[in-house]
Design a protein around this motif. Sequence first.
Motif, PDB file in Angstrom:
ATOM      1  N   GLN A  87       0.824  -1.208   0.000  1.00  0.00           N
ATOM      2  CA  GLN A  87       0.000   0.000   0.000  1.00  0.00           C
ATOM      3  C   GLN A  87       0.858   1.258   0.000  1.00  0.00           C
ATOM      4  N   LYS A  88       1.876   1.278   0.831  1.00  0.00           N
ATOM      5  CA  LYS A  88       2.767   2.441   0.908  1.00  0.00           C
ATOM      6  C   LYS A  88       3.446   2.688  -0.437  1.00  0.00           C
ATOM      7  N   ASP A  91       0.770   3.851  -3.081  1.00  0.00           N
ATOM      8  CA  ASP A  91       0.335   5.223  -2.779  1.00  0.00           C
ATOM      9  C   ASP A  91       1.376   6.255  -3.214  1.00  0.00           C
ATOM     10  N   SER A  92       2.638   5.874  -3.215  1.00  0.00           N
ATOM     11  CA  SER A  92       3.707   6.806  -3.599  1.00  0.00           C
ATOM     12  C   SER A  92       3.702   7.093  -5.100  1.00  0.00           C
TER      13      SER A  92
END
Length: 109
Positions: A87-88, A91-92
């Motif tokens: 997810q991280k 999202d970036s």
Amino acid sequence: MLLPLLCATVACSGPITDKADPPLQARSPASAQQAAGEYIVSVHSGTGPDLLHKLYEAYGVRDVTDLGGGYYLIKLQHDPGLAAIKQKGLDSGKVKYVQPNFSYRINRP
């Protein structure tokens, strides 16, 4: 002259059988062991190890290894799990895909 040599070579090589050595088989991902805190990350062009260090710094990045072709192996001190890492990264906008680093071994039948 060559015919006797060829016949001698074939006769000395032993019997021909249909049995071959069984093929080596790799474990499937379901039976492979995940290396704790290690992930393979596919990134968009222009993304390098420095950005991955910064992106995942909250998890204590121990190492980032360039595997070539836009793939990196990241090793983390504190592993939040695949979902959080994925997810991280997504999202970036810099990461295309994340998967655990599986340890494969050869299984001999």
